[in-house]
Scaffold this motif. Structure first.
Motif, mmCIF file in Angstrom:
data_model
loop_
_atom_site.group_PDB
_atom_site.id
_atom_site.type_symbol
_atom_site.label_atom_id
_atom_site.label_comp_id
_atom_site.label_asym_id
_atom_site.label_seq_id
_atom_site.Cartn_x
_atom_site.Cartn_y
_atom_site.Cartn_z
ATOM 1 N N GLU A 1 -109.665 21.231 -37.483
ATOM 2 C CA GLU A 1 -109.208 20.099 -38.059
ATOM 3 C C GLU A 1 -108.138 19.604 -37.099
ATOM 4 O O GLU A 1 -107.085 18.619 -37.616
ATOM 5 C CB GLU A 1 -108.496 19.871 -39.384
ATOM 6 N N ALA A 2 -107.772 20.066 -35.809
ATOM 7 C CA ALA A 2 -106.900 19.298 -35.097
ATOM 8 C C ALA A 2 -107.419 18.325 -34.094
ATOM 9 O O ALA A 2 -108.892 18.640 -33.780
ATOM 10 C CB ALA A 2 -106.387 20.511 -33.976
ATOM 11 N N ARG A 3 -106.638 17.407 -33.427
ATOM 12 C CA ARG A 3 -107.377 16.263 -32.894
ATOM 13 C C ARG A 3 -107.522 16.788 -31.327
ATOM 14 O O ARG A 3 -106.443 17.310 -30.971
ATOM 15 C CB ARG A 3 -106.680 14.914 -33.178
ATOM 16 N N VAL A 4 -108.634 16.749 -30.752
ATOM 17 C CA VAL A 4 -108.475 17.252 -29.438
ATOM 18 C C VAL A 4 -108.792 16.195 -28.445
ATOM 19 O O VAL A 4 -109.898 15.232 -28.651
ATOM 20 C CB VAL A 4 -109.632 18.201 -28.949
ATOM 21 N N LEU A 5 -108.027 15.757 -27.489
ATOM 22 C CA LEU A 5 -108.457 14.598 -26.467
ATOM 23 C C LEU A 5 -108.417 15.137 -25.102
ATOM 24 O O LEU A 5 -107.644 15.904 -24.759
ATOM 25 C CB LEU A 5 -107.218 13.610 -26.376
ATOM 26 N N SER B 1 -102.996 28.010 -34.012
ATOM 27 C CA SER B 1 -104.371 27.585 -33.985
ATOM 28 C C SER B 1 -104.540 26.592 -35.085
ATOM 29 O O SER B 1 -104.819 26.927 -36.148
ATOM 30 C CB SER B 1 -105.215 28.909 -34.377
ATOM 31 N N GLY B 2 -104.590 25.355 -34.970
ATOM 32 C CA GLY B 2 -104.744 24.076 -35.726
ATOM 33 C C GLY B 2 -103.410 24.034 -36.227
ATOM 34 O O GLY B 2 -102.326 24.835 -36.332
ATOM 35 N N PRO B 3 -103.328 23.131 -37.407
ATOM 36 C CA PRO B 3 -102.184 22.718 -38.044
ATOM 37 C C PRO B 3 -102.049 23.926 -39.172
ATOM 38 O O PRO B 3 -102.737 24.715 -39.403
ATOM 39 C CB PRO B 3 -102.533 21.427 -38.782
ATOM 40 N N SER B 4 -100.746 23.902 -39.521
ATOM 41 C CA SER B 4 -100.217 24.762 -40.792
ATOM 42 C C SER B 4 -101.424 24.710 -41.830
ATOM 43 O O SER B 4 -101.898 23.608 -42.128
ATOM 44 C CB SER B 4 -99.096 24.425 -41.140
#
Lengths: 263, 471, 232
Positions: free
Chosen positions: C70-74, C203-206
């Motif tokens: 659920e992290a944003r990757v660009l 690894s991703g948000p908290s």
């Protein structure tokens, strides 16, 4: 852990028929003779020469798993004496075979008997649970059985995780003519028997068994089959108390059943 | 003594419907997630072996690696303390906190500090220890005990947690908002706000460590929420209480461990945050770093050549999540901060088998083997359980059980005696015919819920002798 | 030597008296890294040398795995990086962003007047950091197999608190920093004995699953993580 394929010489040709010693196990011998008779019928039908050494008694599993491993040493000595010299020792019990293969060496080490350990290391790898022997040593999955009923199979823990029999029992059942084999939900979960666990932790044991019984009845199976009569007695006892109408049978009994001689 | 034996505690736990529901849901969910991410790696078995080997190497030469760890920690600006037992560790930590002239500390979730009851020791010295992991906060505010290694509040549901937050947060700091709902996101938000003021003002942080790397002097903390990073980074002083078995020989050992631990524990490819630090770092984080190396029974476990494998444990809790007994009883029945299968082998080894609960733990298992199958460092828990049963049986001799076993052994050591016993059973079978046995005197536990198989009228060996004529 | 230390070491030596093998990795002289035990085949790193971009499949895997959290990757070309950074910060309604001193000055070139750029020299107090909306950093390593980014907190990443207290973390990962798996990362990140850096693996948000195992993004660390994978 060793597997049958690694540890034993090439199987004797079927025509000649391997000389097989039936390890009855004390529990089956005393309480479940029909399973043993079925095992004999099945093995002989498949061309084996079956012997029952009368001097045999018990593998010592109950003592070992309750904490009396050292007391089981005489039983281990008896086991290697009785079953010396056979092509294969076959038992219709995953947990007793597990005890022979995994615990006999530990017991020999614990009592510091190196000679016994050597003999255990010779006998233990030649000791097979029935489905292992059929699939790995005889190389058969279709044993010519006939059983026209709805059946579900519970793989008992020691067969599954100690002996790693995998899907051998299921492949044997799938080949049975007329069978309606249905998958058991949560099949790989323990039934809660656990030998003395059933006595020492009766409440948890019953809770686990009740869940297993519920899974079994959810399949609408007429028959529940396992490769261990101890687990089968535990779950079967619960199913019976609840008048579920589910019949319990050992794998050997279904595999022994034919169109001519039905169960 | 205090804690009841496992069967009594389990009986009570079995009656808790909500807890049974939560445990079933939680264990089955994590089980499935774990299986999914473990299945992604085709070298999982090799990884397990590498993990077990790394821990075995550390344990085999533990004194050397600990000295190397201390040397590297000291060279990097940390101060190392040694504690023989819980009391000594608590005394060291309390003195360090008092020297900072503060009456509170923030804590990262740590099994080791729970084991030594550090919070209670600090409390006695007038110091508040704030647990900052969400589940630990729930447990602490609820005046409760943890029931799972990874998710200690697994026995609580959302509405219970809402009630605890509304009732307790205001007593010890920022109160929960009055319109708090039982939505997990709202509950987590309340915890964030409640704890943030504590993080920002705390002078001392206390942690454990998942790993301590001998050849670099680095400590490693693996976590999810960021509360660990807060405690490890913001306070001026950091005290880490580390069991001596947490040592890994080499930095490279992190390669298997950082794959094994998250996948086994939360069923993730990687946990959200892992922090490593090596003593103090100029201008970054605590400038006073203490490491307390704790024995507290570990050397006793180490002294048993088979039992020492339990010290490989990396506290992932995979064994809890697959255990059919744990799934039904929850963690409290094990009477220790280490519940489940690993607790059943670790507690009696760390504490001995004198107490009722410790001598009952080796029997709190069906030996189904599911724990061994998932253990990332290949601890043969069934083997250890059987071995510990032997220790308990020896200690209890002579007992009714040992007498029964001796009697059974006497019968089973001779086929003629077995045959005679079978004939006795057969006569019961003949007496009953087809009737089902519904109760047996002296077997109440068994017959309370199960029908007992009716003995046959003839044993197999009698049949064989009759039919095949060999005797 | 404290008596506790001596006693514990004596207990250990007594407890392990049955072991006759030699230790593989000790003792190393102070301050020098020992090679340690060699990991078994298939477990050890197969590192592409730092500075070389890995093959496309590894970059794809990295982007997918980061997005799984659920992290944003660009994925952006370096020429578009300043504009992308400005856009990403606007997307999260950021009013202030803290930028470590060592960061490439061009990265903030498109920000204009909003958000406000905050510097950490002199170091901000934790409470002041708490009033900053976002943080922009570089990184040390990206791990494709797990979607992890690792910070070693050099000058372009700032001290650990910077990427912890603000609620949004925008992290720039160069393609040549991406490695295939965890062993590769461990091998690249071995602490230098003369300058052992702290590491933060992200690894991703908290996240927490402590309440009925329902995953909630963001407890104490940044609740929003944006990873910009930059190719040259």
């Amino acid at each position: 852990m060793s597997t049958a394929a690694e540890t034993t010489a090439t199987p004797a040709p079927r025509a000649a028929g391997p000389k097989v010693a039936l390890f009855a196990t004390c529990f089956n011998d005393t309480m479940w003779p029909e399973t043993l008779k079925a095992t004999v019928r099945l093995l002989e039908r498949l061309g084996c020469e079956v012997e029952f050494p009368m001097e045999q008694t018990c593998c010592g599993q109950m003592q070992t798993n309750t904490g009396y491993g050292k007391d089981a040493a005489p039983l281990v000595r008896r086991f290697v004496d009785v079953f010396d010299g056979y092509d294969a020792v076959v038992a219709p019990s995953g947990s007793c075979v597990g005890s022979v293969r995994e615990q006999h060496a530990t017991i020999a080490r614990e009592v510091g008997d190196d000679a016994l350990l050597d003999r255990v290391e010779e006998t233990a790898p030649r000791t097979y649970e029935l489905s292992e022997f059929l699939v790995d040593m005889l190389g058969v999955t279709d044993v010519g059985a006939y059983f026209p009923h709805r059946v579900t199979y519970h793989p008992t823990c020691h067969s599954l995780r100690m002996l790693h029999v995998g899907d051998k029992p299921l492949s044997l059942l799938r080949a049975v003519k007329g069978i309606d084999l249905v998958e058991l939900p949560g099949a790989e979960e323990c039934c809660g028997f656990g030998g003395t666990f059933a006595m020492k932790n009766a409440d948890v044991s019953i809770a686990m068994g009740a869940d297993k019984a519920r899974q079994i009845t959810s399949t609408d199976a007429e028959v529940v089959v396992m490769s261990d009569n101890s687990c089968l007695a535990h779950v079967g006892g619960l199913l019976s108390r609840h008048r579920s109408g589910v019949r319990r049978l050992h794998l050997a009994e279904i595999l022994a059943s034919t169109e001519e001689e039905q169960l | 003594m205090g804690m009841p034996a496992f069967p009594e505690a389990a009986e009570e736990a079995l009656g808790k419907t909500q807890q049974r529901h939560n445990l079933h849901h939680a264990t089955h969910t994590i089980r499935a997630k774990r299986a999914g991410v473990v299945g992604e790696l085709d070298d999982w078995q090799a990884l397990r072996t590498a993990g077990a080997d790394a821990k075995d190497e550390a344990l085999a030469h533990l004194a050397d690696y600990l000295e190397q760890l201390e040397e590297n920690l000291t060279a990097n600006g940390a101060t190392v303390h040694w504690a023989r037992d819980a009391e000594e560790a608590n005394r060291i930590v309390t003195a360090l906190v008092k020297a900072k002239e503060t009456d509170e500390v923030v804590k990262v979730k740590s099994m080791t500090t729970q084991e030594i009851e550090l919070n209670e020791a600090l409390r006695e010295a007038g110091i508040d220890a704030w647990e900052t992991d969400l589940a630990e906060l729930i447990v602490q505010l609820g005046g409760d005990l943890p029931s799972h290694i990874l998710v200690p509040a697994i026995h609580r549901n959302r509405s219970e947690i809402r009630e605890i937050f509304l009732r307790e947060m205001g007593q010890v700091g920022r109160a929960a908002p009055e319109d708090l709902t039982d939505d997990p996101a709202r509950l987590a938000e309340a915890a964030r706000l409640h704890l943030r003021e504590k993080f920002l003002r705390a002078k001392v942080g206390i942690s454990g460590a998942n790993f301590a790397i001998a050849d670099t002097g680095s400590l490693v903390v693996v976590e999810s929420e960021g509360n660990g990073r807060m405690c490890l980074t913001l306070p001026e002083t950091l005290i880490s209480v580390v069991g001596i078995e947490k040592v890994l020989p080499s930095w490279d050992d992190l390669a298997p461990m950082l794959q094994l631990l998250p996948r086994s524990s939360t069923g993730e490819r990687m946990n959200p945050y892992t922090s490593t630090w090596t003593g103090t770092h100029d201008g970054d984080g605590p400038q006073e770093v203490h490491v307390v190396l704790l024995d507290n029974g570990r050397t006793h476990v180490l002294g048993d050549s088979i039992g020492r494998q339990a010290l490989r444990c990396i506290r992932c809790s995979a064994c809890l999540n697959v255990c059919p007994v744990y799934e039904r009883t929850g963690g409290h029945a094990y009477g220790s901060v280490y519940p489940g299968p690993i607790g059943a082998v670790l507690n009696p080894q760390l504490r001995g088998t004198a107490s009722e609960v410790d001598k009952s733990l080796p029997y709190a298992s069906t030996l189904c083997g599911a724990c061994y199958e998932v253990c990332p460092v290949k601890i043969n828990i069934p083997e250890l359980l059987v071995k510990l049963r032997g220790a308990v049986a020896d200690q209890e001799r002579p007992s009714a059980e040992s007498a029964a076993m001796a009697a059974a052994g006497w019968v089973l050591s001779d086929p003629r005696r077995l045959g005679a016993a079978q004939k006795a059973a057969n006569s019961v079978g003949r007496l009953l015919g087809d009737r089902t046995i519904r109760t047996v005197p002296g077997m109440g536990a068994w017959t309370s819920a199960r029908d007992v198989p009716t003995p046959p009228t003839e044993s197999f060996r009698q049949w064989w002798a009759r039919e095949r004529g060999t005797q | 030597m404290s008596s506790a230390k001596q006693e514990i070491l004596d207990r250990i030596r007594g407890a392990t008296a049955d072991i006759t093998t030699e230790a593989k990795g000790v003792p190393a002289p102070t301050g020098t890294a020992s090679p340690g035990a060699t990991p078994p085949e298939g477990i050890g790193p197969e590192t592409t040398p730092p500075g070389t971009a890995p093959e496309a499949a590894i970059l794809d895997r990295f982007a997918e795995a980061v997005a799984d959290y659920e992290a944003r990757v660009l994925r952006v070309h370096e020429s578009n990086l300043p504009d992308t950074i400005a856009q990403v910060l606007r997307d999260v309604d950021c009013r202030s962003v803290i930028v470590p001193d060592g960061i490439d000055a061009e990265w903030t070139g498109s920000l204009g007047t909003a958000p406000e750029v905050v510097r950490d020299t002199p170091s901000l107090a934790a409470a002041d950091l708490d009033r900053v909306d976002a943080v922009l950093t570089a990184s040390a390593v990206g791990i494709a197999a797990t979607g992890t980014i690792v910070l070693d907190h050099r000058a372009d990443q700032g001290r650990r608190a910077l990427t912890l207290v603000p609620d949004t973390h925008v992290c720039v990962v160069r393609t040549d920093q991406v490695v295939a798996d965890v062993p590769d990362a461990v091998s690249r990140l071995r602490p230098d004995p003369r300058d052992a850096r702290p590491l933060t693996w992200i690894s991703g948000p908290s996240a927490t699953s402590d309440i009925e195992l329902e995953r909630v993004e963001g407890v104490h660390g940044p609740r929003t993580l944006v990873v910009l994978l930059v190719s040259a």
